[in-house]
Design an enzyme around this catalytic site. Structure first.
Site, PDB file in Angstrom:
ATOM      1  N   ASP A 141     -30.244 -22.113  27.685  1.00  0.00           N
ATOM      2  CA  ASP A 141     -30.310 -20.857  27.481  1.00  0.00           C
ATOM      3  C   ASP A 141     -30.270 -20.071  29.094  1.00  0.00           C
ATOM      4  O   ASP A 141     -31.215 -19.332  29.442  1.00  0.00           O
ATOM      5  CB  ASP A 141     -31.829 -20.430  27.023  1.00  0.00           C
ATOM      6  CG  ASP A 141     -31.491 -21.035  25.379  1.00  0.00           C
ATOM      7  OD1 ASP A 141     -30.621 -21.121  24.886  1.00  0.00           O
ATOM      8  OD2 ASP A 141     -32.404 -21.658  25.071  1.00  0.00           O
ATOM      9  N   ASP A 196     -16.074 -18.118  16.384  1.00  0.00           N
ATOM     10  CA  ASP A 196     -17.302 -17.531  15.732  1.00  0.00           C
ATOM     11  C   ASP A 196     -18.437 -16.959  16.781  1.00  0.00           C
ATOM     12  O   ASP A 196     -19.318 -16.473  16.285  1.00  0.00           O
ATOM     13  CB  ASP A 196     -18.246 -18.707  14.860  1.00  0.00           C
ATOM     14  CG  ASP A 196     -18.616 -19.874  15.974  1.00  0.00           C
ATOM     15  OD1 ASP A 196     -17.683 -20.178  16.794  1.00  0.00           O
ATOM     16  OD2 ASP A 196     -19.337 -20.708  15.745  1.00  0.00           O
ATOM     17  N   GLU A 232     -26.866 -31.069  31.767  1.00  0.00           N
ATOM     18  CA  GLU A 232     -25.647 -30.398  31.712  1.00  0.00           C
ATOM     19  C   GLU A 232     -25.203 -29.267  32.583  1.00  0.00           C
ATOM     20  O   GLU A 232     -26.246 -28.707  32.870  1.00  0.00           O
ATOM     21  CB  GLU A 232     -25.198 -29.842  30.133  1.00  0.00           C
ATOM     22  CG  GLU A 232     -23.959 -29.754  29.858  1.00  0.00           C
ATOM     23  CD  GLU A 232     -23.651 -29.471  28.392  1.00  0.00           C
ATOM     24  OE1 GLU A 232     -24.157 -30.335  27.620  1.00  0.00           O
ATOM     25  OE2 GLU A 232     -23.043 -28.538  28.126  1.00  0.00           O
ATOM     26  N   GLY A 254     -18.486 -11.849  20.688  1.00  0.00           N
ATOM     27  CA  GLY A 254     -19.675 -12.434  19.831  1.00  0.00           C
ATOM     28  C   GLY A 254     -19.235 -12.809  18.518  1.00  0.00           C
ATOM     29  O   GLY A 254     -19.860 -12.637  17.550  1.00  0.00           O
ATOM     30  N   GLU A 292     -17.364 -22.675  31.179  1.00  0.00           N
ATOM     31  CA  GLU A 292     -16.450 -22.366  29.887  1.00  0.00           C
ATOM     32  C   GLU A 292     -16.054 -20.992  30.146  1.00  0.00           C
ATOM     33  O   GLU A 292     -16.370 -19.762  30.704  1.00  0.00           O
ATOM     34  CB  GLU A 292     -17.759 -22.172  28.859  1.00  0.00           C
ATOM     35  CG  GLU A 292     -18.533 -23.360  28.478  1.00  0.00           C
ATOM     36  CD  GLU A 292     -19.384 -23.301  27.250  1.00  0.00           C
ATOM     37  OE1 GLU A 292     -19.308 -24.018  26.237  1.00  0.00           O
ATOM     38  OE2 GLU A 292     -20.128 -22.301  27.294  1.00  0.00           O
ATOM     39  N   GLU A 299     -27.522 -18.715  30.526  1.00  0.00           N
ATOM     40  CA  GLU A 299     -26.214 -18.054  30.708  1.00  0.00           C
ATOM     41  C   GLU A 299     -25.986 -17.164  31.746  1.00  0.00           C
ATOM     42  O   GLU A 299     -26.887 -16.389  31.848  1.00  0.00           O
ATOM     43  CB  GLU A 299     -25.614 -17.798  29.405  1.00  0.00           C
ATOM     44  CG  GLU A 299     -25.679 -18.877  28.118  1.00  0.00           C
ATOM     45  CD  GLU A 299     -27.063 -18.980  27.349  1.00  0.00           C
ATOM     46  OE1 GLU A 299     -27.883 -18.321  27.949  1.00  0.00           O
ATOM     47  OE2 GLU A 299     -26.977 -19.514  26.200  1.00  0.00           O
TER      48      GLU A 299
END
Length: 295
Positions: free
Chosen positions: A135, A201, A108, A206, A112, A137
């Protein structure tokens, strides 16, 4: 923030004037209507079409968001679209543009866009999954207001690297580091997706800032649905062309010095999180980070 955005734009313009001919940017995207390459995937009534499908709007309310995907699956190429983000109070919302394969050990490539309260800047989060592992990011602020005008967001993907572009400015590179034991997307065709959805969420501070549904519907606008890739929906082996496609040529196998200067400019002025420098999360730096010049 407005003053910083103004000077950021001036600095970028100076870089372009000094070295406008040096960067090997991908071919100019072809402006085609939505229906040429894409179909809606859910909540069809939350997508509106304009100018014969050359522009669309995605809408999010308290009941549902919506999204779309490419008709074909692709193995390498150049993929872009122009997006104008949700204006005003967009806290809790996520506008996503990404490529993904369809299996448990999926690959992927993610853009975002994380909404924020009125007057606060959007955050662009990118990520790369290989073999089901993400993981990775990275988060940046943009040097412009992405809600005011359309801006281009694109991915160049070949056997050598993945480059994330914002208006032809490289903001991230993920190189093929298979020799270092890092998996790279090279054999799983991916579809192209985009969606607008509620993620209060986690998306804004955060999860501390929740979506204000009194501001709904939230609307993101799209145009210029460019796809220039090897369609592998039928036969993936056909796309293993070993250098015959334009995106495999030498000038697209790495950034040149001008493009690296632009990447460093983004790194130094706009990066707010980078997994490569997060020693609490990764006491030992992931092996791809040095090669990707992420430190």
């Amino acid at each position: 923030m407005a003053m910083g955005t103004h000077f950021g734009g001036l600095w970028l313009a100076l870089l372009c004037m000094v070295s406008a001919t040096m960067g090997a940017v991908p071919r100019k995207p072809v402006d085609v209507p939505f229906g040429r390459n894409y179909v809606p995937t859910w909540a069809f009534d939350h997508i509106k079409y304009f100018n014969g499908g050359s522009q669309i709007q995605l809408s999010l309310d308290k009941y549902t968001g919506t999204g779309f995907q490419s008709k074909g699956s692709y193995l390498f190429g150049h993929f872009s679209m122009q997006i104008k983000m949700v204006p005003g109070d967009s806290a809790g919302t996520v506008t996503a543009f990404y490529l993904s394969s369809q299996n448990s050990e999926h690959d992927e490539i993610d853009f975002e866009f994380l909404g924020n309260r009125t007057g606060q800047p959007y955050i662009l989060q990118t990520n790369v999954f290989t073999g089901g592992k993400g993981d990775r990011e990275q988060r940046i602020f943009l040097w412009f207001d992405p809600t005011k005008e359309y801006h281009s967001y694109s991915v160049l993907w070949n056997l050598f690297l993945i480059i994330f572009f914002v208006d032809d400015v490289p903001i991230r590179v993920f190189k093929n580091s298979k020799d270092l034991g890092v998996r790279f997307p090279f054999d799983q065709p991916m579809k192209i997706y985009s969606s607008l959805w509620n993620a209060d969420d986690w998306a804004t501070r955060g999860g501390l800032e929740k979506t204000d549904w009194s501001k709904a519907p939230f609307v993101a606008s799209y145009r210029s649905f460019h796809v220039d890739g090897c369609e592998a929906s039928v036969n993936a082996k056909f796309c293993d062309t070993q250098g015959k496609r334009w995106w495999d040529q030498k000038e697209f196998q790495d950034l040149d010095s001008f493009q690296y200067r632009r990447l460093r400019w983004v790194r130094s002025k706009y990066t707010i999180y980078n997994y490569c420098t997060d020693r609490k999360r990764y006491p030992v730096m992931p092996p791809e980070c040095k090669r990707d010049r992420d430190i």
